[in-house]
Design an enzyme around this catalytic site. Structure first.
Site, mmCIF file in Angstrom:
data_model
loop_
_atom_site.group_PDB
_atom_site.id
_atom_site.type_symbol
_atom_site.label_atom_id
_atom_site.label_comp_id
_atom_site.label_asym_id
_atom_site.label_seq_id
_atom_site.Cartn_x
_atom_site.Cartn_y
_atom_site.Cartn_z
ATOM 1 N N SER A 158 1.163 -0.938 -0.033
ATOM 2 C CA SER A 158 -0.298 -0.346 -0.255
ATOM 3 C C SER A 158 1.111 1.373 0.061
ATOM 4 O O SER A 158 1.746 1.216 -0.718
ATOM 5 C CB SER A 158 -0.670 -0.267 1.003
ATOM 6 N N ASP A 242 -9.609 -6.579 -2.774
ATOM 7 C CA ASP A 242 -8.708 -5.485 -2.230
ATOM 8 C C ASP A 242 -10.278 -4.814 -2.351
ATOM 9 O O ASP A 242 -10.506 -4.215 -3.255
ATOM 10 C CB ASP A 242 -7.401 -4.441 -2.712
ATOM 11 N N HIS A 274 -7.259 -5.965 1.111
ATOM 12 C CA HIS A 274 -6.142 -5.032 1.191
ATOM 13 C C HIS A 274 -4.769 -5.425 2.418
ATOM 14 O O HIS A 274 -3.547 -5.637 2.106
ATOM 15 C CB HIS A 274 -6.620 -4.058 1.294
#
Length: 304
Positions: A158, A242, A274
């Site tokens: 991320s 995600d 995620h």
């Protein structure tokens, strides 16, 4: 006033209020060092998981004091070393269970950096500051004499992927390879995902946004621009479920990188969300990473 005028001023007022909130609070949206209901301190340390580690204190180039953990596979630090950059929320202690399994599965060392403002690190998070923090961590690893400095691999998830892409681009001689997991193309593109009305005013180079308000974003994190300049091998790990970063962001990053870099590999995990792609991906996930490391950060044969 006519109905149209009232509507115009009403919509305009909402937009201005939204922009004002973005200008004032954008760092709190992008960087979340403290999870709701928790404190800034580490809930556990690597010793709780019986990991061999040392506390490492660094100074960024602008003088900010940073904390990190160097977690060793074995006391003599054999294997590749992964420089791990976390997501935007929480601190490095919240990633220890994943790192414990990473060390077991990949036979590696892991260096975990607390960005400025996170964990026990001083300062306040910002894009320019975190880029300096990442460089301080890599410089530290590159100067260690107890690891194979030719086998340093950057791993970012991320926000950490955005950090890792910039660091890898800037250090072609120090970083062997890059691994990105569930990373966004840019914060400019994510603005419209998190606050849909902003997609008409803020957006990256690949969007149809008017981009009128791009200038107010202090941490744009244009990963898609950085990834196109990375020359080292790149592994893209994409969780197709995600719920935070739309999976097409990873496909766009791969397309941008692969257009110039022939050493790119893209792997999808159908059940990956995620934060848990490493968990739901199971053995396939770890085998994918292990094969990538074996190819692009191999053990050097000793000269006789």
């Amino acid at each position: 006033m006519t109905y149209v005028s009232v509507l115009f001023y009403g919509v305009g007022g909402i937009v201005l209020a939204g922009v004002a909130l973005l200008v004032v609070f954008q760092e709190k949206l992008v960087y979340v060092p403290v999870l709701p209901g928790l404190t800034k301190s580490y809930p556990i340390t690597p010793s709780r998981l019986n990991l061999i580690y040392e506390d490492v204190w660094l100074r960024s180039s602008d003088g900010v004091r940073l904390h990190s953990w160097f977690i060793k596979m074995l006391p003599d630090c054999q294997g590749p070393t992964i420089l791990f950059f976390q997501e935007n929320a929480g601190n490095i202690a919240h990633r220890l269970e994943m790192v414990r399994i990473m060390i077991q599965k990949l036979n590696c060392n892991v260096f975990m950096l607390s960005y400025r403002g996170y964990g026990e690190s001083d300062g306040y998070p910002s894009q320019h500051g975190i880029i300096k923090d990442a460089q301080a961590a890599l410089d530290h690893l590159s100067q260690r004499t107890d690891i194979d400095t030719s086998r340093i691999v950057v791993f970012g998830r991320s926000l950490g992927g955005a950090v890792g892409a910039v660091l890898t681009k800037n250090n072609p001689q120090k970083v062997s390879a890059l691994i990105l997991e569930n990373t966004f193309t840019s914060i400019l593109d994510m603005a419209g995902v998190l606050l849909p009305f902003l997609k008409w005013f803020i957006g990256g180079s690949g969007t149809k946004s008017l981009k009128l308000l791009n200038f107010v974003v202090r941490s744009p994190w244009n990963t898609i621009d950085a990834i196109g300049e990375v020359k080292q091998p790149i592994l893209f790990l994409s969780g197709l479920k995600d719920e935070m970063v739309p999976p097409f962001h990873m496909k766009m990053l791969y397309a941008k990188a692969a257009a110039r870099n022939s050493q790119c590999n893209f792997v999808e995990f159908p059940s990956g969300m995620h934060m848990d792609t490493w968990l739901t991906g199971g053995d396939v996930y770890w085998r994918t990473v292990l094969q990538f490391l074996a190819k692009h950060a191999p053990e050097q044969k000793k000269q006789r």
